[in-house]
Design a protein around this motif. Structure first.
Motif, PDB file in Angstrom:
ATOM      1  N   GLN A  16       0.979  -1.122  -0.070  1.00 59.11           N
ATOM      2  CA  GLN A  16       0.058   0.117  -0.034  1.00 59.11           C
ATOM      3  C   GLN A  16       1.011   1.255  -0.196  1.00 59.11           C
ATOM      4  OE1 GLN A  16      -3.287   0.170  -0.532  1.00 59.11           O
ATOM      5  NE2 GLN A  16      -3.325  -2.189  -0.649  1.00 59.11           N
ATOM      6  N   LEU A  67      -3.464   0.002   9.029  1.00 54.86           N
ATOM      7  CA  LEU A  67      -4.276  -1.346   8.408  1.00 54.86           C
ATOM      8  C   LEU A  67      -4.545  -2.322   9.475  1.00 54.86           C
ATOM      9  CD1 LEU A  67      -2.101  -1.993   5.278  1.00 54.86           C
ATOM     10  CD2 LEU A  67      -3.958  -1.027   5.292  1.00 54.86           C
ATOM     11  N   GLY A  92      -7.513  -3.918   6.213  1.00 51.79           N
ATOM     12  CA  GLY A  92      -6.535  -4.267   5.357  1.00 51.79           C
ATOM     13  C   GLY A  92      -7.001  -5.749   4.702  1.00 51.79           C
ATOM     14  N   VAL A  97      -8.136  -2.703  -0.945  1.00 52.11           N
ATOM     15  CA  VAL A  97      -7.595  -1.895   0.038  1.00 52.11           C
ATOM     16  C   VAL A  97      -6.982  -0.604  -0.084  1.00 52.11           C
ATOM     17  CG1 VAL A  97      -5.647  -2.133   2.126  1.00 52.11           C
ATOM     18  CG2 VAL A  97      -6.793  -4.230   1.329  1.00 52.11           C
TER      19      VAL A  97
END
Ligand code: ADP
Length: 191
Positions: free
Chosen positions: A16, A113, A170, A177
């Motif tokens: 991410q 997350l 997450g 996500v």
């Protein structure tokens, strides 16, 4: 934009972080990547931290804080950054506050997350097969989850108290996500 991404080992922070960096035009700074690069290049720092990484423990705050301080003084971090894997201890939170104060900057948001621990352990075991990271054996994976719970999970309270914490689910595909991340960052100033 100055951001932190928190979450247990295996939560997908690195993945991410790369997407956030690209989409918001800020460097993603991963202390884990910095340490691994130093180990690979057999630098003095790499030699100091090699065994610590292999055991799943944390590198000392002194070493870690110094590395992040240096990195945040590089030009590309002047207009913003995303920290991945730092801060991990309460002492590192204080050190980061001091570094930001030196630059007259402040954090805009802290993303957490959230993931299911069993799912994460499964992910890491799979990654161990494909990438062969030597901090990915099952014992080390469990040790790293325990250390995260003890040392790093409490940091979410500190940032929640400052009104900075944004929890992000997450679980799901990388793109799902990231969708949650983007919603969590809506309204955060892109300074
Ligand atoms: P993951 O992404 O799997 O959570 P990282 O790549 O962030 O793991 O970190 C790998 C290892 O590097 C950690 O287990 C720890 O030994 C060391 N490390 C990384 N960041 C820090 C930090 N802020 N403080 C202490 N140790 C760290």
């Amino acid at each position: 934009m100055r951001l932190i991404i928190l979450g247990p080992p295996g939560a997908g922070k690195g993945t991410q972080a790369a997407k956030i960096a690209e989409s918001y035009g800020i460097p993603a700074i991963s202390t884990g990547d910095i340490f691994r690069a130093n180990i690979k290049n057999e630098t003095e720092l790499g030699r100091q931290v090699k065994d610590i990484l292999a055991s799943g423990g944390y590198v000392t705050d002194e070493i870690t804080n110094a590395i992040v301080r240096d990195r945040l003084f590089e030009d590309d971090a002047e207009r913003g950054f995303l920290l991945d894997g730092y801060p991990r201890t309460a002492a590192q939170v204080d050190a980061l506050d001091a570094i930001l104060a030196e630059h007259d900057h402040k954090l805009e948001a802290v993303l957490e997350l959230t993931v299911d621990e069993d799912a994460v352990v499964q992910r890491l075991l799979k990654r161990a097969e494909t990438e062969g990271r030597d901090d990915d054996t099952e014992d080390v994976i469990r040790e790293r989850q325990a250390i995260y719970r003890r040392e790093t999970a409490p940091l979410t309270e500190i940032y929640a108290a400052r009104g900075l914490l944004r929890r992000v689910d997450g679980m799901g595909t990388v793109d799902e996500v990231f969708g949650h991340v983007a919603s969590a960052l809506e309204g955060v100033a892109r300074t």
